[in-house]
Design a protein around this motif. Structure first.
Motif, PDB file in Angstrom:
ATOM      1  N   PHE A  63       0.814  -1.203   0.000  1.00  0.00           N
ATOM      2  CA  PHE A  63       0.000   0.000   0.000  1.00  0.00           C
ATOM      3  C   PHE A  63       0.856   1.265   0.000  1.00  0.00           C
ATOM      4  O   PHE A  63       0.355   2.375   0.175  1.00  0.00           O
ATOM      5  CB  PHE A  63      -0.922   0.028   1.227  1.00  0.00           C
ATOM      6  N   ASP A  64       2.161   1.148  -0.226  1.00  0.00           N
ATOM      7  CA  ASP A  64       3.064   2.289  -0.185  1.00  0.00           C
ATOM      8  C   ASP A  64       2.743   3.354  -1.223  1.00  0.00           C
ATOM      9  O   ASP A  64       3.080   4.521  -1.059  1.00  0.00           O
ATOM     10  CB  ASP A  64       4.514   1.849  -0.369  1.00  0.00           C
ATOM     11  N   TYR A  65       2.096   2.977  -2.311  1.00  0.00           N
ATOM     12  CA  TYR A  65       1.807   3.918  -3.390  1.00  0.00           C
ATOM     13  C   TYR A  65       0.451   4.616  -3.238  1.00  0.00           C
ATOM     14  O   TYR A  65       0.112   5.472  -4.049  1.00  0.00           O
ATOM     15  CB  TYR A  65       1.881   3.213  -4.741  1.00  0.00           C
ATOM     16  N   PHE A  66      -0.299   4.266  -2.201  1.00  0.00           N
ATOM     17  CA  PHE A  66      -1.582   4.909  -1.953  1.00  0.00           C
ATOM     18  C   PHE A  66      -1.358   6.178  -1.148  1.00  0.00           C
ATOM     19  O   PHE A  66      -0.497   6.215  -0.261  1.00  0.00           O
ATOM     20  CB  PHE A  66      -2.515   3.969  -1.168  1.00  0.00           C
ATOM     21  N   PRO A  67      -2.121   7.242  -1.435  1.00  0.00           N
ATOM     22  CA  PRO A  67      -1.954   8.474  -0.661  1.00  0.00           C
ATOM     23  C   PRO A  67      -2.313   8.264   0.796  1.00  0.00           C
ATOM     24  O   PRO A  67      -3.231   7.512   1.123  1.00  0.00           O
ATOM     25  CB  PRO A  67      -2.917   9.459  -1.324  1.00  0.00           C
ATOM     26  N   ASN A  68      -1.583   8.938   1.661  1.00  0.00           N
ATOM     27  CA  ASN A  68      -1.835   8.879   3.095  1.00  0.00           C
ATOM     28  C   ASN A  68      -2.611  10.147   3.472  1.00  0.00           C
ATOM     29  O   ASN A  68      -2.075  11.242   3.379  1.00  0.00           O
ATOM     30  CB  ASN A  68      -0.519   8.810   3.867  1.00  0.00           C
ATOM     31  N   LEU A  69      -3.857   9.991   3.834  1.00  0.00           N
ATOM     32  CA  LEU A  69      -4.692  11.127   4.208  1.00  0.00           C
ATOM     33  C   LEU A  69      -4.774  11.243   5.715  1.00  0.00           C
ATOM     34  O   LEU A  69      -4.768  10.248   6.429  1.00  0.00           O
ATOM     35  CB  LEU A  69      -6.089  10.960   3.604  1.00  0.00           C
TER      36      LEU A  69
END
Length: 70
Positions: A63-69
């Motif tokens: 999940f490293d490429y998913f934005p962190n909100l």
């Protein structure tokens, strides 16, 4: 069918919740249940080395490429 579009991490970098394409914020455990029930597409469940059920994106290896909100 919904997909995961972003995630929330705690200060240690652990994923604590996900944001879906419908704008819902769901816990990691709820995401596992919904992935197993076919509500969320694009992720799969697997048994990790500690014997816990975890999530993994189907097309990415993490999940490293998913934005962190926040």
């Amino acid at each position: 069918m919904e997909t995961i579009v972003a995630l929330h991490r705690n200060r240690f970098g652990d994923i604590i919740s996900f944001v879906t394409s419908e704008g819902r914020v769901i816990s990691y455990q709820k995401a596992i249940v919904e992935a197993e029930n076919g509500v969320i597409a694009g992720v799969q469940t697997y048994l990790d080395t500690n014997g816990h059920v975890s999530l993994m994106p189907e097309h990415e290896q993490s999940f490293d490429y998913f934005p962190n909100l926040f």
